[in-house]
Design a protein around this motif. Structure first.
Motif, short mmCIF file in Angstrom:
data_model
loop_
_atom_site.label_atom_id
_atom_site.label_comp_id
_atom_site.label_asym_id
_atom_site.label_seq_id
_atom_site.Cartn_x
_atom_site.Cartn_y
_atom_site.Cartn_z
N LYS A 219 31.10 28.96 44.91
CA LYS A 219 29.97 29.22 45.81
C LYS A 219 30.40 29.20 47.26
O LYS A 219 31.51 28.78 47.61
CB LYS A 219 28.84 28.24 45.56
N GLN A 220 29.46 29.66 48.08
CA GLN A 220 29.69 29.74 49.50
C GLN A 220 28.61 28.90 50.16
O GLN A 220 27.42 29.07 49.87
CB GLN A 220 29.55 31.20 49.93
N GLU A 221 29.03 27.99 51.02
CA GLU A 221 28.03 27.15 51.66
C GLU A 221 27.88 27.51 53.13
O GLU A 221 28.87 27.78 53.82
CB GLU A 221 28.39 25.67 51.51
N PHE A 222 26.63 27.50 53.59
CA PHE A 222 26.34 27.91 54.96
C PHE A 222 25.79 26.74 55.76
O PHE A 222 25.05 25.91 55.23
CB PHE A 222 25.33 29.06 54.95
N GLU A 223 26.18 26.73 57.02
CA GLU A 223 25.65 25.72 57.95
C GLU A 223 25.24 26.42 59.23
O GLU A 223 25.88 27.38 59.66
CB GLU A 223 26.70 24.65 58.25
N ILE A 224 24.20 25.90 59.86
CA ILE A 224 23.72 26.50 61.10
C ILE A 224 24.63 26.08 62.25
O ILE A 224 25.14 24.96 62.27
CB ILE A 224 22.24 26.12 61.35
N THR A 225 24.86 26.99 63.20
CA THR A 225 25.66 26.68 64.39
C THR A 225 24.73 26.32 65.55
O THR A 225 23.52 26.58 65.47
CB THR A 225 26.50 27.89 64.82
N PRO A 226 25.25 25.77 66.62
CA PRO A 226 24.41 25.51 67.79
C PRO A 226 23.71 26.76 68.30
O PRO A 226 22.52 26.72 68.65
CB PRO A 226 25.42 24.99 68.84
N GLN A 227 24.42 27.91 68.25
CA GLN A 227 23.76 29.17 68.66
C GLN A 227 22.59 29.48 67.73
O GLN A 227 21.53 29.96 68.16
CB GLN A 227 24.72 30.36 68.61
N GLY A 228 22.80 29.22 66.44
CA GLY A 228 21.75 29.46 65.46
C GLY A 228 20.53 28.61 65.77
O GLY A 228 19.39 29.10 65.72
N THR A 229 20.77 27.36 66.09
CA THR A 229 19.67 26.46 66.42
C THR A 229 18.93 26.94 67.66
O THR A 229 17.70 26.91 67.71
CB THR A 229 20.21 25.03 66.66
N ALA A 230 19.70 27.43 68.63
CA ALA A 230 19.09 27.93 69.87
C ALA A 230 18.16 29.10 69.57
O ALA A 230 17.03 29.17 70.08
CB ALA A 230 20.17 28.34 70.87
N VAL A 231 18.66 30.02 68.72
CA VAL A 231 17.85 31.20 68.36
C VAL A 231 16.58 30.77 67.62
O VAL A 231 15.49 31.29 67.87
CB VAL A 231 18.69 32.17 67.49
N LEU A 232 16.73 29.81 66.75
CA LEU A 232 15.58 29.31 66.00
C LEU A 232 14.56 28.67 66.93
O LEU A 232 13.36 28.91 66.81
CB LEU A 232 16.06 28.30 64.95
N GLN A 233 15.05 27.88 67.88
CA GLN A 233 14.16 27.20 68.82
C GLN A 233 13.40 28.21 69.67
O GLN A 233 12.21 28.04 69.93
CB GLN A 233 14.96 26.25 69.71
N GLN A 234 14.11 29.25 70.04
CA GLN A 234 13.46 30.29 70.84
C GLN A 234 12.31 30.91 70.06
O GLN A 234 11.24 31.16 70.60
CB GLN A 234 14.51 31.35 71.17
N TRP A 235 12.56 31.15 68.79
CA TRP A 235 11.53 31.73 67.91
C TRP A 235 10.35 30.76 67.77
O TRP A 235 9.19 31.18 67.74
CB TRP A 235 12.16 32.06 66.55
#
Lengths: 181, 181
Positions: A71-87
């Motif tokens: 399997k492949q495991e994914f984790e959110i990056t700081p940029q990802g968190t920023a984009v989510l927060q913006q949304w």
DNA sequence: ATGGGCATGTAACGAGTTACATGATTTT
DNA sequence: AAAATCATGTAACTCGTTACATGCCCAT
């Protein structure tokens, strides 16, 4: 910077809880949200994961497993968190949308018979009761879950929604039955 | 015989009231149903109308108008009515689906602040109140409308739904405000 | 005169679904 | 022995949206 499809934000949101997850896991979690947002097909999830990976909003790690498929495991990056927060902070949140096949049929009730409509409503009420029983079980799990502080809130919201649907369906059922006799 | 997209049944349903209507008119009526079923874009309506015409589920008549642009009026055929009735009698009606962007954000509340969430809820409640005011107006029109015997019923159902949303949103708002202080 | 409503349509795009594909493990 | 779950992915298709396009009428 154009906005991502909602599926992307669902993925980022699910990863924002901190657990590294596979595409499969994400799909499972998304299914839990389907009471207020339909879960996309797994093919769609994988496609969005690739896109988010390319945008570096998440990281992926390949994990070889014995006894189970890799399997492949994914984790959110700081940029990802920023984009989510913006949304999250977006000021104009879209109004909720409903697709209610039963109400649609009810509106066109004149091409059917009251008997048929009554039967539709009865089946719908039965389904509401099933959903409520299920939600009661979920409610126990979500209460006092420190990892998902707002889960209990949305579960309760949902239960309230389904109860309201049952109530109004019952009211309409009573009315149709009264009119018929 | 494969099933048609819901848009087709919406079109047939709208034409089942007997009035010959243009694509434009159908789109307008479909918008009135958007509280429980989103209205497709006009481009989609025109495409489905062409298909239904080819299938002979409706007839089209070209009408040259003076003072106004020309239009095409559609009427449902007996075959169209039969197809619609079959759809109405379908025993397994899909469960209602909701897309609720606010609830989605609430679920991911941990990436935001309570203050933000409270503001979201306040705006949602304000929107519910607007919708209810609008529905009250529509309710007057639909009551005692002999041409649309079930319209009042679905309007009332909708009002009940929006009221339930307002109630639960208010409850959640109160709770967040209490927790914050 | 400017914007909104009437009226119809095409083109390009995107999101989402279903079906196809594989293959091992675990549960019934 | 069969069915469900884990796990990932591609291909084909459809539905639906947005943008482009036209042009007249009516109200402000």
């Amino acid at each position: 910077m154009k906005t991502l499809p909602t599926t992307s934000y669902i993925i980022l949101g699910i990863l924002s809880f901190g657990q590294p997850l596979s595409g499969y896991d994400i799909r499972k979690t998304a299914k839990e949200l389907s009471h207020f947002y339909p879960a996309p097909a797994h093919s769609q999830i994988y496609r969005e994961l690739r896109r988010l990976d390319e945008m570096e909003l998440l990281t992926s790690e390949y994990i070889a497993q014995e006894g189970k498929p890799d399997k492949q495991e994914f984790e959110i990056t700081p940029q990802g968190t920023a984009v989510l927060q913006q949304w999250m902070q977006q000021s104009d949140i879209d109004a909720p949308v409903r697709k209610h096949p039963l109400l649609l049929r009810l509106y066109f009730g004149h091409v059917s018979q009251p008997k048929e409509l009554i039967s539709m409503l009865e089946r719908y009420i039965a389904q509401c009761n099933k959903d409520l029983a299920q939600l009661a079980i979920v409610e126990e799990y979500t209460e006092n879950d420190p990892d998902h502080p707002y889960a209990a809130l949305v579960v309760e919201w949902n239960a309230h929604y389904v109860m309201a649907e049952r109530t109004i369906a019952q009211k309409m059922l009573d009315r149709l039955q009264r009119d018929q006799s």
